[in-house]
Design a protein around this motif. Structure first.
Motif, PDB file in Angstrom:
ATOM      1  N   THR A  18       0.824  -1.205   0.000  1.00  0.00           N
ATOM      2  CA  THR A  18       0.000   0.000   0.000  1.00  0.00           C
ATOM      3  C   THR A  18       0.856   1.251   0.000  1.00  0.00           C
ATOM      4  N   PHE A  19       1.903   1.232   0.824  1.00  0.00           N
ATOM      5  CA  PHE A  19       2.801   2.389   0.877  1.00  0.00           C
ATOM      6  C   PHE A  19       3.463   2.616  -0.471  1.00  0.00           C
ATOM      7  N   ALA A  20       3.973   1.530  -1.063  1.00  0.00           N
ATOM      8  CA  ALA A  20       4.652   1.664  -2.353  1.00  0.00           C
ATOM      9  C   ALA A  20       3.686   2.148  -3.429  1.00  0.00           C
ATOM     10  N   ALA A  21       2.440   1.667  -3.382  1.00  0.00           N
ATOM     11  CA  ALA A  21       1.454   2.098  -4.378  1.00  0.00           C
ATOM     12  C   ALA A  21       1.156   3.582  -4.231  1.00  0.00           C
ATOM     13  N   GLN A  22       1.074   4.052  -2.986  1.00  0.00           N
ATOM     14  CA  GLN A  22       0.830   5.474  -2.762  1.00  0.00           C
ATOM     15  C   GLN A  22       1.987   6.306  -3.269  1.00  0.00           C
ATOM     16  N   GLN A  23       3.199   5.805  -3.048  1.00  0.00           N
ATOM     17  CA  GLN A  23       4.370   6.525  -3.524  1.00  0.00           C
ATOM     18  C   GLN A  23       4.410   6.573  -5.048  1.00  0.00           C
ATOM     19  N   GLY A  31      11.076   5.539  -7.017  1.00  0.00           N
ATOM     20  CA  GLY A  31      12.332   5.973  -6.453  1.00  0.00           C
ATOM     21  C   GLY A  31      12.931   4.849  -5.624  1.00  0.00           C
ATOM     22  N   ILE A  32      14.095   5.092  -5.059  1.00  0.00           N
ATOM     23  CA  ILE A  32      14.785   4.038  -4.310  1.00  0.00           C
ATOM     24  C   ILE A  32      13.986   3.619  -3.081  1.00  0.00           C
ATOM     25  N   VAL A  33      13.302   4.577  -2.429  1.00  0.00           N
ATOM     26  CA  VAL A  33      12.493   4.220  -1.255  1.00  0.00           C
ATOM     27  C   VAL A  33      11.347   3.297  -1.662  1.00  0.00           C
ATOM     28  N   ASP A  34      10.694   3.623  -2.778  1.00  0.00           N
ATOM     29  CA  ASP A  34       9.608   2.773  -3.277  1.00  0.00           C
ATOM     30  C   ASP A  34      10.116   1.363  -3.556  1.00  0.00           C
ATOM     31  N   ILE A  35      11.273   1.296  -4.189  1.00  0.00           N
ATOM     32  CA  ILE A  35      11.840  -0.008  -4.562  1.00  0.00           C
ATOM     33  C   ILE A  35      12.156  -0.833  -3.321  1.00  0.00           C
ATOM     34  N   LEU A  36      12.716  -0.184  -2.301  1.00  0.00           N
ATOM     35  CA  LEU A  36      13.056  -0.900  -1.069  1.00  0.00           C
ATOM     36  C   LEU A  36      11.803  -1.437  -0.382  1.00  0.00           C
ATOM     37  N   PHE A  37      10.762  -0.609  -0.309  1.00  0.00           N
ATOM     38  CA  PHE A  37       9.520  -1.069   0.311  1.00  0.00           C
ATOM     39  C   PHE A  37       8.884  -2.196  -0.496  1.00  0.00           C
ATOM     40  N   LEU A  38       8.912  -2.067  -1.807  1.00  0.00           N
ATOM     41  CA  LEU A  38       8.359  -3.121  -2.657  1.00  0.00           C
ATOM     42  C   LEU A  38       9.142  -4.418  -2.488  1.00  0.00           C
ATOM     43  N   MET A 153       4.897  -2.029 -13.630  1.00  0.00           N
ATOM     44  CA  MET A 153       6.086  -1.313 -14.096  1.00  0.00           C
ATOM     45  C   MET A 153       5.926  -0.873 -15.542  1.00  0.00           C
ATOM     46  N   ALA A 154       5.365  -1.762 -16.360  1.00  0.00           N
ATOM     47  CA  ALA A 154       5.182  -1.424 -17.772  1.00  0.00           C
ATOM     48  C   ALA A 154       4.206  -0.273 -17.948  1.00  0.00           C
ATOM     49  N   MET A 155       3.360  -0.055 -16.954  1.00  0.00           N
ATOM     50  CA  MET A 155       2.344   0.994 -17.052  1.00  0.00           C
ATOM     51  C   MET A 155       2.729   2.275 -16.320  1.00  0.00           C
ATOM     52  N   THR A 156       3.881   2.283 -15.684  1.00  0.00           N
ATOM     53  CA  THR A 156       4.278   3.461 -14.895  1.00  0.00           C
ATOM     54  C   THR A 156       5.624   4.020 -15.325  1.00  0.00           C
ATOM     55  N   GLY A 157       5.931   3.889 -16.617  1.00  0.00           N
ATOM     56  CA  GLY A 157       7.101   4.582 -17.126  1.00  0.00           C
ATOM     57  C   GLY A 157       8.308   3.730 -17.431  1.00  0.00           C
ATOM     58  N   TYR A 158       8.266   2.453 -17.131  1.00  0.00           N
ATOM     59  CA  TYR A 158       9.397   1.571 -17.438  1.00  0.00           C
ATOM     60  C   TYR A 158       9.245   1.062 -18.863  1.00  0.00           C
ATOM     61  N   THR A 159       9.886   1.751 -19.787  1.00  0.00           N
ATOM     62  CA  THR A 159       9.728   1.416 -21.199  1.00  0.00           C
ATOM     63  C   THR A 159      10.919   0.659 -21.765  1.00  0.00           C
ATOM     64  N   LYS A 160      12.039   0.627 -21.039  1.00  0.00           N
ATOM     65  CA  LYS A 160      13.242  -0.058 -21.502  1.00  0.00           C
ATOM     66  C   LYS A 160      13.678  -1.083 -20.468  1.00  0.00           C
ATOM     67  N   ALA A 161      14.218  -2.192 -20.961  1.00  0.00           N
ATOM     68  CA  ALA A 161      14.639  -3.262 -20.060  1.00  0.00           C
ATOM     69  C   ALA A 161      15.718  -2.791 -19.098  1.00  0.00           C
ATOM     70  N   GLY A 162      16.576  -1.904 -19.534  1.00  0.00           N
ATOM     71  CA  GLY A 162      17.641  -1.416 -18.672  1.00  0.00           C
ATOM     72  C   GLY A 162      17.131  -0.693 -17.440  1.00  0.00           C
ATOM     73  N   GLN A 163      15.951  -0.099 -17.536  1.00  0.00           N
ATOM     74  CA  GLN A 163      15.371   0.610 -16.395  1.00  0.00           C
ATOM     75  C   GLN A 163      14.931  -0.353 -15.293  1.00  0.00           C
ATOM     76  N   LEU A 164      14.790  -1.621 -15.635  1.00  0.00           N
ATOM     77  CA  LEU A 164      14.336  -2.609 -14.660  1.00  0.00           C
ATOM     78  C   LEU A 164      15.479  -3.171 -13.820  1.00  0.00           C
ATOM     79  N   LEU A 165      16.713  -2.905 -14.219  1.00  0.00           N
ATOM     80  CA  LEU A 165      17.858  -3.554 -13.581  1.00  0.00           C
ATOM     81  C   LEU A 165      17.893  -3.306 -12.079  1.00  0.00           C
TER      82      LEU A 165
END
Length: 220
Positions: A18-23, A31-38, A153-165
């Motif tokens: 829920t926190f990550a979704a709100q962020q 961001g890095i905080v979102d990624i850590l919580f996820l 991720m595909a719906m929130t701006g991650y358009t390239k595979a490198g962004q997923l690393l």
């Protein structure tokens, strides 16, 4: 350590999600905080299942613990990538059935463990944390939820595979370390659990609880 404590852990995943979704609602990419919580959110099922395996295992077998943790981390990292890759053509099918698949796998393992709890201690048991088959089933079942993460991720701006690393590495490492921690907790407190109820019965209840939690969180 008791059943109620472990069941309480199941709710932690939804708090972090829920926190990550709100962020994410404030930005197209995490961001890095979102990624850590996820990462923590996705690791909760791995953590809980690893506690169950540790209770059954009873001793530290580092080769098995590391192998299981690697599989958990690998599948948690790969599933979002698969969700991201197939979003355009198969999004509806994934969202319609991913929770049913996870529930079926966990229910199958859980019911099997409960049935085995009725067997004599010396009888052979099919739920074996030492078995690669068991490890793979657990890794798949606990990581199916991560498919939805790849879709988002595909719906929130991650358009390239490198962004997923970065997100995938953090998610994988989080599940790896939480799995190891779960093993150690299960082994450490397993003796007190075994004095109260059979490890297989304890494990079966927990796996069924995780399965129902995944199912209900998608249906309601």
């Amino acid at each position: 350590m008791n059943v109620f404590f472990v069941l309480l852990l199941l709710g932690v995943k939804h708090i972090f999600c829920t926190f990550a979704a709100q962020q994410r609602g404030n930005s197209t990419m995490m961001g890095i905080v979102d990624i850590l919580f996820l990462s923590v959110a996705l690791a909760m099922d791995c953590f809980t299942v690893s506690i169950v395996s540790g209770v059954v295992l009873r001793r530290r077998v580092w080769a098995v613990m590391l192998q299981t943790a690697v599989l958990f981390g690998l599948f948690q990292a790969v599933m979002p990538l698969l969700g991201w890759l197939v979003t355009s053509g198969f999004q509806q099918y994934i969202e319609d059935y991913d929770h049913w698949i996870a529930f079926a796998l966990l229910a199958w393992l859980g019911v099997g463990m409960i049935r085995e709890s009725r067997k004599p201690e010396e009888a052979p048991h099919s739920f074996n944390p030492l078995s690669l088959r068991t490890q793979l089933l657990q890794a798949v079942a606990t990581s199916i939820d991560a498919l939805a993460v790849g879709i988002s991720m595909a719906m929130t701006g991650y358009t390239k595979a490198g962004q997923l690393l970065l997100p995938l590495v953090v998610i994988g490492l989080g599940s790896f370390f939480f799995s190891l921690w779960g093993f150690l907790l299960g082994i450490r407190f397993g003796a007190s659990i075994r004095r109260r109820l059979r490890p297989e019965l304890f494990g079966g209840i927990i796996l069924l609880a995780i399965g129902f939690k995944i199912l209900f969180s998608h249906l309601f």
